[in-house]
Design an enzyme around this catalytic site. Structure first.
Site, PDB file in Angstrom:
ATOM      1  N   GLY A  54       0.823  -1.531   0.013  1.00  0.00           N
ATOM      2  CA  GLY A  54      -0.116  -0.069  -0.195  1.00  0.00           C
ATOM      3  C   GLY A  54       0.998   1.161   0.002  1.00  0.00           C
ATOM      4  N   CYS A  81       5.029  -6.061   2.033  1.00  0.00           N
ATOM      5  CA  CYS A  81       5.384  -4.687   2.023  1.00  0.00           C
ATOM      6  C   CYS A  81       4.781  -4.024   3.130  1.00  0.00           C
ATOM      7  CB  CYS A  81       5.445  -4.237   0.766  1.00  0.00           C
ATOM      8  SG  CYS A  81       6.208  -2.542   0.758  1.00  0.00           S
ATOM      9  N   TYR A  82       3.774  -3.220   2.704  1.00  0.00           N
ATOM     10  CA  TYR A  82       2.811  -2.411   3.663  1.00  0.00           C
ATOM     11  C   TYR A  82       1.991  -3.418   4.349  1.00  0.00           C
ATOM     12  CZ  TYR A  82      -1.128   0.168   5.506  1.00  0.00           C
ATOM     13  OH  TYR A  82      -2.074   0.821   6.502  1.00  0.00           O
ATOM     14  N   GLU A 170       6.187 -10.888  -5.840  1.00  0.00           N
ATOM     15  CA  GLU A 170       5.313 -10.850  -7.056  1.00  0.00           C
ATOM     16  C   GLU A 170       5.849 -10.364  -8.106  1.00  0.00           C
ATOM     17  OE1 GLU A 170       4.839  -8.898  -4.466  1.00  0.00           O
ATOM     18  OE2 GLU A 170       4.044  -7.024  -5.084  1.00  0.00           O
ATOM     19  N   ASP A 226      -9.645  -8.751 -25.807  1.00  0.00           N
ATOM     20  CA  ASP A 226     -10.466  -8.658 -24.767  1.00  0.00           C
ATOM     21  C   ASP A 226     -12.095  -8.917 -25.224  1.00  0.00           C
ATOM     22  OD1 ASP A 226      -8.264  -8.206 -23.663  1.00  0.00           O
ATOM     23  OD2 ASP A 226      -8.598  -6.302 -23.089  1.00  0.00           O
ATOM     24  N   LYS A 366      -4.875 -10.764 -18.759  1.00  0.00           N
ATOM     25  CA  LYS A 366      -4.616 -10.964 -20.272  1.00  0.00           C
ATOM     26  C   LYS A 366      -4.235 -12.443 -20.592  1.00  0.00           C
ATOM     27  CE  LYS A 366      -4.717  -7.940 -23.653  1.00  0.00           C
ATOM     28  NZ  LYS A 366      -5.525  -6.832 -24.013  1.00  0.00           N
TER      29      LYS A 366
END
Ligand code: XMP
Length: 510
Positions: A54, A81-82, A170, A226, A366
């Site tokens: 965040g 992280c946050y 990630e 898409d 995607k």
């Protein structure tokens, strides 16, 4: 179905976390921290929870928090992280601003022997991006990794199965990021990993078949992967009750309109209406140079055209859109900061005369959309067609849009794409296109001075379009494209190549 909750606290990499989890065949669901309650989380039966990063500091009163009882649900948690700082704070630890400045970029991580670091070497590279750090872990939590600047780069409580990592597993820059996530998912959360995008699509088709029975559905077909996948998916579910409206806004690439029309009408037998609305869009865009205004105008005009078509068709209850997950997040629908609005979600007017909007792909990334496309029988060339933004060439013409500029860009872009394709690179760029800048420069042709516009070439490689690297095109390809563009497209006197990655740049120029 086993699933992991990605509790979104607003960081920029939040979708990547879900994507990485799904890549390991575990379904991940992102929920914004302020749109889900503790009871909902308890009842949903998640295998585990990931707290995302965040942008804030846990001591900032405006920072996103969550009910501390989440730590007592008995579900394994991994904070990133946050998210790691937040769980440390909620469990009674201390978080401080780093005295020696923020830690950013590739960093050497020293990890201890621990289930979270199974098959991760003692020393490896991780990606850091933080200012605050955990200065005192909560009681019963142990530090399990560190860096030079960050004494607590990972911590955990094995009894509670709660862990936190200060770095970002990630992002691909973290060498063993996938392994660490794998350890969390399979060893700590005991996931089986049997989720697959095609099963998800089959379930969706079956669901829509009954949910939309007897209803006429209107879909905005652009010909991009898409909306094409959304169209085929719905076509499989409801056949001729799906009416695809293909608005040619006059901002498509060279010959694109005819190609889309042919493919869907002839190959797939889809009920398709093509609306040639180029003039109308051009008028509305006249004098507009500001990128977000362009997007909004195009989005609004799109909807108006649809409404008009819907009125002509009569009895259309549902509007379907090919919005995919990154569009939703980047438009600020999640907790993340707004980067740019996407026309298909950002520009919707408040009053809309359809009863319902469905977005079959809104939970999908995607690559997942592509694999569903293949499963539905879309030809590979369409499935692997490079993405093209909804507002089309409008976001690739810097400044005011005119018919003349569209013509120049279309030609320059077609040449560039032709040259990249002709080079038959083994692993080519994922997206490549030309941009028309608003900079005019002096040139020379024969003995005459010219004063023409500068075209920019952009090529990127990326997994997910959330981050992207500029693509190292061979010089010969650039050379051929440049000399052909300046030679064959009147009005262009200079060609430049964009060598910016995302972040800090975005893929499109606007
Ligand atoms: P950015 O420029 O945000 O682009 O780094 C990431 C990917 O999204 C595409 N893009 C858009 N797609 N409507 C769309 O449907 C838009 O307004 C839009 N803006 C960017 C872009 O081409 C790239 O693939």
């Amino acid at each position: 179905m086993e699933k992991i909750l990605v509790l979104d606290f607003g960081g920029q990499y939040n979708q990547l976390i879900a994507r990485r989890v799904r890549e390991q065949h575990v379904y991940a669901e992102i929920r914004s921290y302020d749109r889900v309650t503790l009871d909902e989380i308890r009842d949903a039966g998640y295998q585990g929870i990931i707290f995302t990063g965040g942008p804030n500091s846990v001591y900032d009163p405006a920072s996103p928090h969550f009910d501390p009882r989440i730590l007592k649900l008995g579900m394994p948690i991994l904070g990133i992280c946050y998210g790691a700082q937040l769980l440390a704070f909620l469990a009674g630890g201390e978080v401080s601003a780093a005295m020696n400045g923020s830690e950013y970029g590739k960093t050497l991580l020293r990890s201890e022997r621990h289930i979270l670091f199974q098959n991760v070497p003692e020393e490896s590279i991780c990606w850091m991006s933080h200012t605050d750090f955990i200065s005192a872990p909560p009681e019963n939590y142990r530090v399990i990794a560190s860096t030079v600047k960050c004494p607590c780069a990972a911590l955990g409580n094995d009894m509670k199965k709660i862990y936190g990592v200060q770095f970002h597993p990630e992002v691909t820059h973290t060498e063993y990021g996938n392994r660490i996530l794998h350890n969390f998912l399979f060893t700590i959360c005991s996931c089986r990993g049997d989720w697959d995008a095609s099963d998800y699509a089959e379930q969706m088709i079956a669901g829509y078949r009954s949910e939309l029975a007897g209803k006429k559905v209107l879909l905005a077909l652009s010909g991009g992967v898409d909306s094409s996948v959304a169209a085929l998916l719905l076509h499989r579910a409801i056949g001729q009750n799906l009416i695809c409206v293909f608005v040619d806004h006059g901002l498509l690439r060279k010959d694109e309109g005819d190609f889309v029309e042919r493919t869907f009408r002839e190959t797939f037998g889809v009920n398709l209406i093509r609306v040639n609305a180029g003039e109308r869009f051009l008028q509305r865009l006249s004098g507009v140079a500001e990128p977000e205004r362009k997007r909004k105008i195009i989005g609004e005009e799109f909807i108006r055209v649809f409404e008009e078509e819907a009125r002509k068709i009569g009895h259309v209850h549902v509007l379907a859109q090919g919005t995919i997950y990154p569009d939703v997040i980047e438009s600020g629908k999640g907790a993340s900061a707004v980067i740019k609005s996407h026309h298909n979600v950002g520009g919707l007017p408040d009053v809309i005369s359809f009863d319902e909007i469905i977005e079959p792909l809104r939970e999908l990334f995607k690559d997942e959309v592509r694999s569903i496309g293949i499963m539905l029988g879309l030809p590979r060339e369409l499935v692997w067609r490079q993405p093209f933004p909804g507002p089309g060439l409008a976001v690739r013409i810097i400044g005011e849009i005119t018919a003349e500029k569209i013509k120049i860009l279309r030609e320059a872009d077609a040449i560039f794409r032709e040259e990249v394709e002709a080079a038959r690179l083994n692993e080519g760029p994922d997206q490549y296109f030309a941009v028309l800048t608003d900079t005019c420069t002096v040139g020379v042709m024969g003995d005459a001075r010219t004063y023409g516009v500068t075209a920019a070439l952009r090529a990127v490689s990326t997994d997910d379009f959330m981050t992207a690297d500029w693509f190292r095109l061979p010089y010969e390809v650039l050379e051929r494209a440049s000399s052909r563009i300046t030679g064959e497209v009147p009005g262009v006197s200079r060609v430049v190549f964009d060598i910016s990655s995302k972040p800090p740049a975005t893929v499109e120029w606007e």
